[in-house]
Scaffold this motif. Structure first.
Motif, PDB file in Angstrom:
ATOM      1  N   THR A 164       0.826  -1.206   0.000  1.00 24.30           N
ATOM      2  CA  THR A 164       0.000   0.000   0.000  1.00 24.30           C
ATOM      3  C   THR A 164       0.863   1.259   0.000  1.00 24.30           C
ATOM      4  OG1 THR A 164      -1.923  -1.018   1.060  1.00 24.30           O
ATOM      5  CG2 THR A 164      -1.600   1.340   1.441  1.00 24.30           C
ATOM      6  N   ILE A 165       1.875   1.295   0.866  1.00 21.89           N
ATOM      7  CA  ILE A 165       2.790   2.452   0.919  1.00 21.89           C
ATOM      8  C   ILE A 165       3.479   2.636  -0.427  1.00 21.89           C
ATOM      9  CG2 ILE A 165       4.888   3.358   2.002  1.00 21.89           C
ATOM     10  CD1 ILE A 165       2.370   3.428   3.797  1.00 21.89           C
ATOM     11  N   GLU A 166       3.901   1.541  -1.027  1.00 24.17           N
ATOM     12  CA  GLU A 166       4.583   1.607  -2.325  1.00 24.17           C
ATOM     13  C   GLU A 166       3.622   2.074  -3.416  1.00 24.17           C
ATOM     14  OE1 GLU A 166       8.154   1.151  -4.586  1.00 24.17           O
ATOM     15  OE2 GLU A 166       7.779   1.097  -2.430  1.00 24.17           O
ATOM     16  N   ALA A 167       2.397   1.561  -3.402  1.00 26.60           N
ATOM     17  CA  ALA A 167       1.422   1.911  -4.435  1.00 26.60           C
ATOM     18  C   ALA A 167       1.040   3.381  -4.379  1.00 26.60           C
ATOM     19  CB  ALA A 167       0.179   1.042  -4.292  1.00 26.60           C
ATOM     20  N   LEU A 168       1.074   3.973  -3.185  1.00 29.95           N
ATOM     21  CA  LEU A 168       0.753   5.394  -3.024  1.00 29.95           C
ATOM     22  C   LEU A 168       1.955   6.300  -3.311  1.00 29.95           C
ATOM     23  CD1 LEU A 168      -1.446   5.264   0.213  1.00 29.95           C
ATOM     24  CD2 LEU A 168      -2.230   5.767  -2.111  1.00 29.95           C
ATOM     25  N   ASP A 169       3.083   5.696  -3.707  1.00 32.05           N
ATOM     26  CA  ASP A 169       4.303   6.451  -4.031  1.00 32.05           C
ATOM     27  C   ASP A 169       4.752   7.339  -2.877  1.00 32.05           C
ATOM     28  OD1 ASP A 169       4.654   5.415  -6.643  1.00 32.05           O
ATOM     29  OD2 ASP A 169       3.150   6.797  -7.423  1.00 32.05           O
TER      30      ASP A 169
END
Length: 369
Positions: free
Chosen positions: A62-67
């Protein structure tokens, strides 16, 4: 021995697992994965559900997907598990810690606005133990400041906030299916969202960022976070019984409230708020502030008579690794979270727990005091 947790696996788990084995579909390509995801999305009123290997993986992706990256800030509760901040820190962003509410034990939402800066990228709302965070004020702040809301509903599947399912709020939500959760796959997790683009990013990141038409050519680093068909089969069987499990949890909580009432030395969890009734994922207790006894001592005494317990969360701002990295606040900056850790513990709370065992736990607690 009364264990701190024992799941119930006496539904269709064996039947569905046998189907996996007989058909040979045991990896992440089996049909149970998509069936589980579809049923889960429906349950929490989300458009997309993406199954992953565990709740920590759900947060990481999730953190990665939200950049979320270097220079960004993410507002998080201090009173929660370290999984909530690991990927934030690994990506070079900074967690901004919020103290707990002394009554609900969730993030004190009244402290959030003063922590928002031009660098704030997201607020992470983590529902703790049995009552949800008061979500509406956070959603309002997020809209005003154009920042994301991540909802960590790992402990709250089946709970509602103002009648709406936990997991249906904010840009993206995460769940865990560890053995002590309301439904379990042993290890496992889920990411849910209504955003088509976010869903596609999560699907790609959990699958090594394979390109649809160029499988072994990658333009982004991802992970192998795929849930297996075997795990999804167990998860689907568990999900079929979620309403039963929620009712069982609440009956257990009511029994603990009954058997432990009147013990002056302990504070029992809040039973209801204006937006939710306690779901008692675990039954936590706090030792009275006037007591000189620490929760650790009570846990040791209960262990001697065969009763399993767990400590409350250690405040994130005090975590040695976070202090070492220079990311922690003054160690006295979250006094409520400190107090909860020192005074709190939770009692046996697994779905297989019987009322006579609850009464036995209560009897032993009374004898200690």
């Amino acid at each position: 021995m009364i264990p701190v947790n024992e799941p119930l696996l006496d539904g269709n788990e064996l039947k569905y697992l046998q189907e996996c084995i007989e058909t040979g579909w045991v990896s992440s390509d089996g049909l149970f994965v998509s069936r589980f995801e579809k049923a889960f999305a429906t349950r929490v009123n989300r458009k997309h559900a993406i199954a992953v290997t565990n709740g920590t993986a759900a947060l990481d992706v999730t953190i990665e997907a939200l950049d979320i990256t270097a220079g960004d800030e993410v507002i998080v509760p201090s009173f929660t598990i370290i999984s909530c901040v690991m990927q934030i820190i690994r990506n070079g962003a900074k967690p901004i810690f919020i103290d707990a509410d002394p009554i609900t034990w969730n993030m004190d939402v009244g402290l959030v606005e003063q922590k928002i800066t031009s660098r704030t990228k997201a607020i992470m709302a983590v529902h703790i133990y049995g009552l949800p965070v008061d979500v509406d004020p956070l959603l309002k702040l997020a809209k005003e400041h154009n920042i994301h809301v991540i909802e960590d509903a790992a402990e709250m599947l089946g709970q509602t906030y103002k009648g709406q399912p936990c997991g249906s709020f904010g840009d993206i939500s995460t769940f865990s299916f560890y053995a002590n959760k309301h439904i379990t796959t042993g290890e496992g997790g889920m990411v849910v969202t209504d955003d088509d683009d976010l869903a596609e990013r999560v699907k790609s990141l959990r699958n090594l960022c394979f390109q649809p038409d160029k499988r072994f050519i990658h333009d982004r680093l991802g992970w192998n976070l795929r849930l297996t068909n075997l795990q999804a089969a167990v998860g689907l069987a568990q999900l079929e019984r979620l309403d039963e499990f929620v009712c069982r949890k609440r009956r257990m909580g009511d029994a603990y409230q009954k058997y432990l009432s009147g013990i002056e030395e302990i504070q029992l969890p809040l039973q209801t708020t204006e937006y939710a009734d306690n779901i008692y994922w675990v039954f936590g207790i706090l030792l009275n502030e006037k007591s000189n006894t620490l929760a650790e001592a009570v846990r040791k005494q209960l262990k001697r008579v065969g009763i399993g317990t767990r400590p409350f969360f250690y405040p994130l701002n005090r975590q040695p690794v976070i202090q070492k990295l220079g990311l922690g606040l003054d160690t006295n900056a979250c006094p409520v979270a400190d107090s909860l850790y020192q005074r709190g513990l939770y009692l046996p709370s697994g779905l297989a727990l019987e009322e006579q065992q609850i009464e036995q736990v209560a009897t032993n607690l009374r004898s200690l005091f």
